[in-house]
Design an enzyme around this catalytic site. Structure first.
Site: not given
Ligand code: GLT
Ligand code: MN
Ligand code: MN
Length: 397
Positions: A231, A268, A68, A228, A65, A194, A192, A256, A99, A298, A266
Site C-alpha cells: 500500500h 500483493d 472468511d 502494508e 475477517h 491504502k 491500515e 502486513d 489478529m 498479506d 494492488d
Molecule cells: C484485503 C486487503 C488487505 C487488508 C485485509 C484486512 S483485507 O485483502 O487487501 O490489505 O489487510 O482487511
Molecule cells: Mn493488508
Molecule cells: Mn494489499
C-alpha cells in the site's frame, strides 16, 4: 535448496519457527485468483484445511475477517458450530489467532463506505458488524484488531466533505474503543492505510495520515497502525521509513508484509519478490529494533498457480524473510561496513553539541565559527557502502 545453516547455525535451512511469529490471513491462502477480468482458477480452500497447511509449513498464526470464517448470513447456531470446529483445527495444528478483522468492503451494502458512508443506517450496520467481529476474534484469542477502510473513499468528492469523513471515522473508532473497554477484550486496534483501490481515492491514504489521526481519538493509547508494504509502495513511498516512524511513535501494532511494483494495481506479491533490497532494509529495521509483533504476510499466490503453488508461495514468504534476517546479521557484523558507519557519523573535535536547548548552549553555538570547507572535505562513501550491501545481498560477500 542449500543445506547451509543461518549464522551460528541458528535457523537451519531457513525453516520457520513459532518464535518468528509468521502469520497468514485466511484470505491470503484462500485467494482463488479472481480478478476484475477473470474468474477463480483454484478451488475453494476451506478455513480448517488452511489452518492444517499453515501448521504443516511452520507458520505460527492465522488471521481472519469475520466472513472468511462465518458466512455473513449464518444463524447463531451455524456460527457457533463453525467457530467450535475452527478452534479445534487451530488447536490440532498448533496455530494461534493473533489478529482478527472485519470485512467492511465485500458486501454491496458498503458500496459508499462503512464508517464514513453517507447513509446513517449503513454506518450503524458497520459498527454492529465490527462489534460482532470483535466478539468472534476475542473468542479465538485475538489481541489485535485490524481496521482497513477499503471502501472508505470516493470516486467523486461531490458526495461528501472530506473532513466530514474524518469526523465520522473518529466517531466510529471511539465507539469501538469503548466497546473494547466494556467487554474487557484488551484489543489493540491497528489502522491500515491504502491510497486507492477499490475506491478511486481512499481516505487515510498512508500510514502517516493515521499517525496524525490517532492522537485525536478518545483513547489514542489503544490505537496504532498496520502498515502494508504494497500500500505504501502504491503511493510511491519508502515503506521502511513509514514503519520506522510508526515504531518510533510506539504505534507499530501489526505489519502486513508483501510486495508491489510501484504505480500498478494492488498486487500483493510474495514478500521480497519484487523489491528485495527494500525488503532487506525493512527486515533489518524490524530485527534491529526488536519488533516482536506478528510478521503477517498479506499476499497471495500468482493466478497461474494451483493448490501446490499456494504452498510454495507461503513457504517462500517465510523463507525470504529468514534469508534477509540472516543477511541483516551479516551486515551488522561486517567490519568494513561498520567502519564506514563509524566514519560517516564521527565529529571533528570541539564541535558544539546540539542536544536540548539551554541558554548557555545556544550562546556557545551562536559564537562558534564553522569551517565549511573542512566539513565539505569529509568523505561520505555511500557509493561504497551501498555496493558492499549489494555484494552482500547478491551473495558474493
Ligand atoms: C484485503 C486487503 C488487505 C487488508 C485485509 C484486512 S483485507 O485483502 O487487501 O490489505 O489487510 O482487511
Ligand atoms: Mn493488508
Ligand atoms: Mn494489499
Amino acid at each position: 535448496m542449500s543445506k547451509k545453516n543461518g549464522k551460528n547455525g541458528k535457523q537451519a535451512n531457513y525453516e520457520p519457527k513459532p518464535e518468528d511469529k509468521f502469520s497468514f490471513g485466511l484470505w491470503t491462502l484462500a485467494n482463488r485468483g479472481r480478478d476484475p477480468f477473470g474468474d477463480a482458477v483454484r478451488p475453494t480452500f476451506p478455513p480448517n484445511d488452511i489452518v492444517q497447511v499453515l501448521g504443516e509449513i511452520g507458520a505460527w498464526g492465522v488471521n481472519l475477517h469475520d466472513n472468511d470464517l462465518v458466512p455473513i448470513d449464518a444463524t447463531p447456531k451455524e456460527r457457533d458450530k463453525i467457530v467450535r470446529e475452527f478452534r479445534a483445527a487451530c488447536n490440532e495444528s498448533g496455530v494461534v489467532v493473533p489478529m482478527a478483522t472485519v470485512s467492511l468492503f465485500f458486501h454491496p451494502v458498503f458500496r459508499d463506505g462503512a464508517f464514513t458512508a453517507n447513509d446513517p443506517e449503513v454506518r450503524a450496520y458497520a459498527l454492529q458488524k465490527t462489534m460482532r467481529a470483535m466478539d468472534l476474534g476475542a473468542e479465538l484469542g485475538a489481541k489485535i484488531f485490524v481496521l482497513w477502510g477499503g471502501r472508505e473513499g470516493v470516486e467523486t468528492d461531490a458526495c461528501r466533505r472530506a473532513d466530514e469523513a474524518v469526523k465520522r471515522l473518529r466517531e466510529a473508532v471511539n465507539y469501538l474503543c469503548e466497546y473494547n473497554i466494556a467487554q474487557k477484550y484488551g484489543y489493540r486496534f491497528a489502522m491500515e492505510a491504502k491510497p486507492n483501490e477499490p475506491r478511486g481515492d481512499i481516505y487515510m491514504a498512508t500510514t502517516g495520515h493515521y499517525l496524525g489521526f490517532i492522537p485525536t481519538l478518545d483513547h489514542p493509547e489503544m490505537v496504532g497502525v498496520n502498515p502494508e508494504f504494497a500500500h505504501e509502495t502504491m503511493a510511491g513511498l519508502n515503506f521502511m521509513h513509514g514503519v520506522a516512524q510508526a515504531w518510533e511513535a510506539g504505534k507499530l501494532f501489526h505489519i502486513d508484509l508483501n510486495d508491489q511494483y510501484p504505480g500498478r494495481y494492488d498486487q500483493d506479491l510474495r514478500f521480497g519478490s519484487a523489491n528485495p533490497k527494500s525488503a532487506f532494509w525493512l527486515v533489518k529495521f524490524l530485527e534491529d529494533v526488536g519488533y516482536d509483533g506478528p510478521r503477517h504476510f498479506d499476499a497471495h499466490a500468482y493466478r497461474t498457480e494451483n493448490c501446490e503453488g499456494v504452498k510454495d508461495f507461503a513457504r517462500g514468504c517465510m523463507r525470504t524473510y529468514l534469508i534477509l534476517k540472516e543477511k541483516a546479521e551479516r551486515w551488522n557484523e561486517d567490519r568494513e561496513i561498520q567502519a564506514i558507519l563509524k566514519e560517516i557519523s564521527a565529529a571533528a573535535p570541539n564541535v558544539p553539541k546540539n542536544g536540548r536547548y539551554s541558554e548557555k548552549g545556544a550562546q556557545s553555538l551562536l559564537a562558534h565559527g564553522f569551517d565549511k570547507d573542512a566539513m565539505l572535505r569529509k568523505r561520505l562513501p555511500y557509493e561504497l557502502l551501498d555496493q558492499l550491501t549489494v555484494d552482500l545481498l547478491l551473495g558474493v560477500r
